[in-house]
Design a protein around this motif. Structure first.
Motif, short mmCIF file in Angstrom:
data_model
loop_
_atom_site.label_atom_id
_atom_site.label_comp_id
_atom_site.label_asym_id
_atom_site.label_seq_id
_atom_site.Cartn_x
_atom_site.Cartn_y
_atom_site.Cartn_z
N GLY A 33 0.81 -1.21 0.00
CA GLY A 33 0.00 0.00 0.00
C GLY A 33 0.84 1.26 0.00
O GLY A 33 1.97 1.26 0.49
N LEU A 34 0.28 2.28 -0.58
CA LEU A 34 0.89 3.60 -0.58
C LEU A 34 -0.03 4.53 0.20
O LEU A 34 -1.23 4.58 -0.09
CB LEU A 34 1.06 4.13 -2.01
N TRP A 35 0.50 5.25 1.19
CA TRP A 35 -0.26 6.20 1.99
C TRP A 35 0.16 7.61 1.62
O TRP A 35 1.35 7.90 1.58
CB TRP A 35 -0.02 5.96 3.47
N PHE A 36 -0.80 8.47 1.41
CA PHE A 36 -0.54 9.84 1.01
C PHE A 36 -1.05 10.81 2.08
O PHE A 36 -1.91 10.45 2.89
CB PHE A 36 -1.22 10.14 -0.33
N SER A 37 -0.55 12.02 2.06
CA SER A 37 -0.92 13.01 3.07
C SER A 37 -2.35 13.52 2.90
O SER A 37 -2.96 14.00 3.85
CB SER A 37 0.06 14.19 3.03
N SER A 38 -2.88 13.40 1.68
CA SER A 38 -4.25 13.84 1.41
C SER A 38 -4.72 13.21 0.10
O SER A 38 -3.97 12.51 -0.58
CB SER A 38 -4.34 15.36 1.32
N LYS A 39 -5.95 13.50 -0.27
CA LYS A 39 -6.55 12.91 -1.46
C LYS A 39 -5.87 13.38 -2.76
O LYS A 39 -5.70 12.59 -3.69
CB LYS A 39 -8.04 13.25 -1.50
N ASP A 40 -5.49 14.64 -2.81
CA ASP A 40 -4.92 15.17 -4.06
C ASP A 40 -3.64 14.46 -4.50
O ASP A 40 -3.52 14.08 -5.67
CB ASP A 40 -4.70 16.67 -3.97
N PRO A 41 -2.66 14.24 -3.61
CA PRO A 41 -1.46 13.51 -4.06
C PRO A 41 -1.78 12.06 -4.45
O PRO A 41 -1.17 11.53 -5.39
CB PRO A 41 -0.52 13.54 -2.86
N ARG A 42 -2.74 11.44 -3.77
CA ARG A 42 -3.15 10.08 -4.14
C ARG A 42 -3.75 10.07 -5.55
O ARG A 42 -3.41 9.25 -6.39
CB ARG A 42 -4.14 9.53 -3.12
N LYS A 43 -4.61 11.02 -5.84
CA LYS A 43 -5.22 11.10 -7.17
C LYS A 43 -4.17 11.38 -8.25
O LYS A 43 -4.23 10.80 -9.34
CB LYS A 43 -6.30 12.19 -7.18
#
Length: 68
Positions: A33-43
């Motif tokens: 899994g990859l965890w991001f600081s918020s939705k925007d970097p994940r998108k």
């Protein structure tokens, strides 16, 4: 597979939520899994790798080796 209205090209993609992307694991008992600081970097990551240039993704490159 489709996510957020777009076709996911990466064969190792499993699912995602607001800030995480889940990929196939190194064996059948786990997942990566990859965890991001918020939705925007994940998108942004999904748009760049999962939906387009998945062979450039480090997780894809790692998992591809288990099938060689």
């Amino acid at each position: 597979m489709r996510a957020e209205g777009c076709l996911i090209l990466c064969p190792f993609y499993k699912s995602h939520d607001a800030v995480r992307i889940y990929c196939e694991g190194i064996n059948e008992k786990c997942r990566n899994g990859l965890w991001f600081s918020s939705k925007d970097p994940r998108k942004e990551y999904m748009s760049t790798y999962c939906k387009k240039d998945y062979k450039a993704c480090a997780i894809y490159q790692m998992l591809e080796k288990k099938y060689k």
